[in-house]
Design an enzyme around this catalytic site. Structure first.
Site, PDB file in Angstrom:
ATOM      1  CE  LYS A 118      -3.182  -8.725   9.984  1.00 45.83           C
ATOM      2  NZ  LYS A 118      -2.577  -8.330   8.694  1.00 45.83           N
ATOM      3  CG  ASN A 119      -1.784  -4.806   9.687  1.00 46.79           C
ATOM      4  OD1 ASN A 119      -1.411  -5.965   9.491  1.00 46.79           O
ATOM      5  ND2 ASN A 119      -2.900  -4.316   9.198  1.00 46.79           N
ATOM      6  CB  CYS A 125      -4.492 -11.217  -1.678  1.00 49.96           C
ATOM      7  SG  CYS A 125      -5.051  -9.575  -1.280  1.00 49.96           S
ATOM      8  NE  ARG A 185      -3.000  -5.563  -0.720  1.00 47.49           N
ATOM      9  CZ  ARG A 185      -3.159  -6.234   0.421  1.00 47.49           C
ATOM     10  NH1 ARG A 185      -3.957  -7.264   0.456  1.00 47.49           N
ATOM     11  NH2 ARG A 185      -2.507  -5.859   1.522  1.00 47.49           N
ATOM     12  CG  ASP A 206      -7.414  -3.259   7.203  1.00 44.00           C
ATOM     13  OD1 ASP A 206      -6.299  -3.230   7.726  1.00 44.00           O
ATOM     14  OD2 ASP A 206      -7.594  -3.400   5.983  1.00 44.00           O
ATOM     15  NE  ARG A 227      -3.353 -14.118   6.089  1.00 43.20           N
ATOM     16  CZ  ARG A 227      -3.011 -13.729   4.882  1.00 43.20           C
ATOM     17  NH1 ARG A 227      -3.714 -14.106   3.836  1.00 43.20           N
ATOM     18  NH2 ARG A 227      -1.949 -12.966   4.689  1.00 43.20           N
TER      19      ARG A 227
HETATM   20  C1  EPZ Z   1      -1.552  -2.362   4.704  1.00 42.88           C
HETATM   21  O1  EPZ Z   1      -1.425  -3.087   3.491  1.00 42.88           O
HETATM   22  C2  EPZ Z   1      -2.212  -3.312   5.684  1.00 42.88           C
HETATM   23  N1  EPZ Z   1      -1.353  -4.478   5.888  1.00 42.88           N
HETATM   24  C3  EPZ Z   1      -3.577  -3.755   5.148  1.00 42.88           C
HETATM   25  O2  EPZ Z   1      -4.196  -4.570   6.126  1.00 42.88           O
HETATM   26  C4  EPZ Z   1      -4.432  -2.501   4.934  1.00 42.88           C
HETATM   27  O3  EPZ Z   1      -5.662  -2.880   4.377  1.00 42.88           O
HETATM   28  C5  EPZ Z   1      -3.702  -1.530   3.995  1.00 42.88           C
HETATM   29  O4  EPZ Z   1      -2.397  -1.217   4.521  1.00 42.88           O
HETATM   30  C6  EPZ Z   1      -4.466  -0.222   3.830  1.00 42.88           C
HETATM   31  O5  EPZ Z   1      -4.643   0.382   5.070  1.00 42.88           O
HETATM   32  C7  EPZ Z   1      -0.267  -4.362   6.684  1.00 42.88           C
HETATM   33  O6  EPZ Z   1       0.012  -3.302   7.245  1.00 42.88           O
HETATM   34  C8  EPZ Z   1       0.575  -5.586   6.847  1.00 42.88           C
HETATM   35  P1  EPZ Z   1      -1.102  -0.160   0.897  1.00 42.88           P
HETATM   36  P2  EPZ Z   1      -0.516  -2.495   2.294  1.00 42.88           P
HETATM   37  O7  EPZ Z   1       0.260  -0.333   0.328  1.00 42.88           O
HETATM   38  O8  EPZ Z   1       0.613  -1.717   2.836  1.00 42.88           O
HETATM   39  C9  EPZ Z   1      -1.819   0.292  -3.752  1.00 42.88           C
HETATM   40  C10 EPZ Z   1      -5.292  -6.444   6.970  1.00 42.88           C
HETATM   41  O9  EPZ Z   1      -6.464  -6.800   6.811  1.00 42.88           O
HETATM   42  N2  EPZ Z   1      -0.368   0.100  -3.867  1.00 42.88           N
HETATM   43  O10 EPZ Z   1      -1.331   0.963   1.859  1.00 42.88           O
HETATM   44  O11 EPZ Z   1      -0.237  -3.630   1.386  1.00 42.88           O
HETATM   45  C11 EPZ Z   1      -2.520  -0.947  -3.218  1.00 42.88           C
HETATM   46  O12 EPZ Z   1      -2.822  -1.841  -4.268  1.00 42.88           O
HETATM   47  C12 EPZ Z   1      -4.489  -5.933   5.787  1.00 42.88           C
HETATM   48  O13 EPZ Z   1      -4.697  -6.437   8.074  1.00 42.88           O
HETATM   49  C13 EPZ Z   1       0.222   0.229  -5.128  1.00 42.88           C
HETATM   50  O14 EPZ Z   1      -0.442   0.482  -6.125  1.00 42.88           O
HETATM   51  O15 EPZ Z   1      -1.536  -1.503   1.593  1.00 42.88           O
HETATM   52  C14 EPZ Z   1      -3.771  -0.367  -2.573  1.00 42.88           C
HETATM   53  O16 EPZ Z   1      -4.754  -0.159  -3.557  1.00 42.88           O
HETATM   54  C15 EPZ Z   1      -5.265  -6.078   4.487  1.00 42.88           C
HETATM   55  N3  EPZ Z   1       1.571   0.054  -5.234  1.00 42.88           N
HETATM   56  C16 EPZ Z   1      -3.292   0.987  -2.036  1.00 42.88           C
HETATM   57  O17 EPZ Z   1      -2.073   1.300  -2.751  1.00 42.88           O
HETATM   58  C17 EPZ Z   1       2.362  -0.244  -4.152  1.00 42.88           C
HETATM   59  O18 EPZ Z   1       3.603  -0.370  -4.308  1.00 42.88           O
HETATM   60  C18 EPZ Z   1      -2.972   0.996  -0.542  1.00 42.88           C
HETATM   61  O19 EPZ Z   1      -2.144  -0.113  -0.318  1.00 42.88           O
HETATM   62  C19 EPZ Z   1       1.749  -0.369  -2.883  1.00 42.88           C
HETATM   63  C20 EPZ Z   1       0.385  -0.181  -2.769  1.00 42.88           C
END
Ligand code: EPZ
Length: 418
Positions: free
Chosen positions: A22-23, A116, A121, A306, A398
């Site tokens: 999915k990702n 969420c 996020r 995850d 999802r």
């Molecule tokens: C990706 O989300 C995945 N989703 C998530 O999977 C996964 O949990 C996550 O990476 C971590 O591995 C997809 O790839 C579609 P991040 P993403 O940006 O990119 C903070 C699932 O279950 N952050 O790596 O949104 C954020 O709040 C989903 O399939 C900022 O502060 O995660 C988090 O604490 C859930 N500012 C950390 O960084 C930003 O601009 C990592 O988030 C972006 C992120």
């Protein structure tokens, strides 16, 4: 509202196939906006989040065809460089169209995703990175408005913290920028590498994907391509844990063993047998007592956040105390109180969860709160004595393709009830 009814105690036996990731599908679909030529994609999973992204791509004016085979996307004319709130609110990964739309159209209007269940996020790192590439960004009425009428220019972007979709968004923004871009402190997830693979097939010049420094040499134009996305490592890990938890004998096939290495190391430490059954399959059995092990979630190649909830379900059956630390998201223990209602001994202390086992789980009525929490409740239901009914299983839809069918085929007593 769909529910799952599960009768636990059945060891899972046989072979279970993993779908496309999915990702990977989500950024790969967004990348199709970067060219007016057709892009053919194989192994795109039929899950709710991908359907949402398909609707978003169509909203911008692209056409999609999927006649039972691969997905064909043609973004010949972008008629709307916008991602509206009613689509983005259901899937925050919609922000992945931000980079491609600015790169292709010189502007984008994308709804802020909002939080969420697992955390705030934010997408501030996406926005800051785009500003480094020369985009002018405004935020109003809950939308990000980005403009780069003269196009984007290559720059050095150093992420304050590792962000998976931030890395993907900026990689897509930079492929047609004037000059070279360097992404520092980039995410190393396999899905980032998979996206770079498609973009390079489309004519991009990206080096270093999969490492923390990614170099992108801007090109004038991207053309169509054909691509098969990688296996879903989180689905694979979920099924491996299901096989161990139910004391079954399960082959998880069509996966990439290396992508679940951090999990299989921990499972072996806990006394589970995990063997390679060919280059794309793993066999899991669990005879002796499960031992508690500590685990910390980290960015790839560390233990995937995850898979944290699913691993917690396993630790409820292990002897001793398991200390789990969730370092990526601030609120990712929503599954714990539901497992406690089933009899687990779990205490949450800030970013840490202390799991004491083994504790017999008994079936109960529980509620899913987010995608991976719902998967962990399915796992708990598979080992619990009696019936577990999980409400709000649209969360699980999802990210898992008909999980009840896949699990039933290897012996699980699980069915979807209205
Ligand atoms: C990706 O989300 C995945 N989703 C998530 O999977 C996964 O949990 C996550 O990476 C971590 O591995 C997809 O790839 C579609 P991040 P993403 O940006 O990119 C903070 C699932 O279950 N952050 O790596 O949104 C954020 O709040 C989903 O399939 C900022 O502060 O995660 C988090 O604490 C859930 N500012 C950390 O960084 C930003 O601009 C990592 O988030 C972006 C992120």
């Amino acid at each position: 509202m769909d529910k799952f009814a599960i009768h636990g105690g059945v060891p899972l036996r046989g072979e279970i196939a993993v779908s496309g990731a999915k990702n990977s599908a989500l950024p790969v679909l967004a990348a199709c906006l970067l060219t007016e030529d057709p892009v053919i994609l194989h192994r795109i999973p039929r899950v709710r989040d991908v359907r949402t992204m398909e609707r978003l791509i169509e909203y911008t004016g692209a056409s999609l065809e999927r006649d039972g085979g691969p997905l064909k996307i043609v973004a010949k004319d972008i008629t709307s460089a916008e991602a509206p709130y009613d689509l983005v609110k259901t899937m925050r990964a919609s922000s992945l169209v931000l980079g491609p739309l600015v790169a292709r159209c010189g502007r984008a209007r994308v709804s802020l995703p909002g939080g969420c269940a697992i955390g705030a996020r934010p997408i501030n790192l996406h926005v800051t990175g785009l500003e480094h590439l020369g985009a002018r960004i405004r935020q109003e009425h809950g939308y990000i408005e980005a403009e780069a009428p003269q196009g984007l220019r290559g720059a050095m972007v150093s992420f304050d913290r590792i962000t998976v979709t931030g890395t993907e968004d900026l990689m897509m923004a930079a492929v047609m920028a004037r000059g070279d871009t360097v992404l520092e402190n980039a995410a190393r997830e396999p899905e980032v590498t998979d996206l770079a693979g498609l973009l390079n097939k489309m004519g991009a010049r990206i080096e270093g994907a999969g490492t923390s420094v990614i170099r992108i040499h801007g090109v004038d134009h991207l053309h169509g391509a054909e691509h098969t996305i990688i296996a879903d490592r989180i689905e694979a890990g979920t099924f491996l844990i299901a096989g161990a938890l139910t004391r079954g004998d399960l082959v998880v096939r069509d996966c990439v063993p290396e992508h679940v290495h951090a999990l299989t190391v921990k499972m072996r430490e806990a006394g589970v047998t995990v063997e390679e059954a060919g280059p794309t399959a793993l066999r899991v059995t669990c005879e002796g007592a499960l031992r508690s092990v500590d685990m910390i979630t980290e960015e790839y190649p560390g233990f995937a956040t995850d898979l944290q909830a699913q691993f917690m379900a396993l630790m409820t059956q292990a002897e001793g105390i398991s200390l789990i630390t969730e370092k990526i998201f601030e609120n990712r223990y929503m599954h714990a109180p539901e497992m406690v209602r089933m009899g687990a001994n779990i205490r949450i202390d800030g970013r840490q969860a202390i799991v004491a086992g083994p504790r017999e789980l008994t079936g109960a009525a529980v509620i899913a709160s987010d995608l991976r929490a719902s998967a962990s409740l399915v796992l708990a239901g598979l080992v619990a004595r009696g019936e577990t009914v999980i409400d709000r299983v649209y969360h699980i839809d999802r990210g898992y393709e008909r999980i009840e069918d896949k699990l039933s085929r290897v012996g699980a007593k699980i069915q979807r009830v209205g």
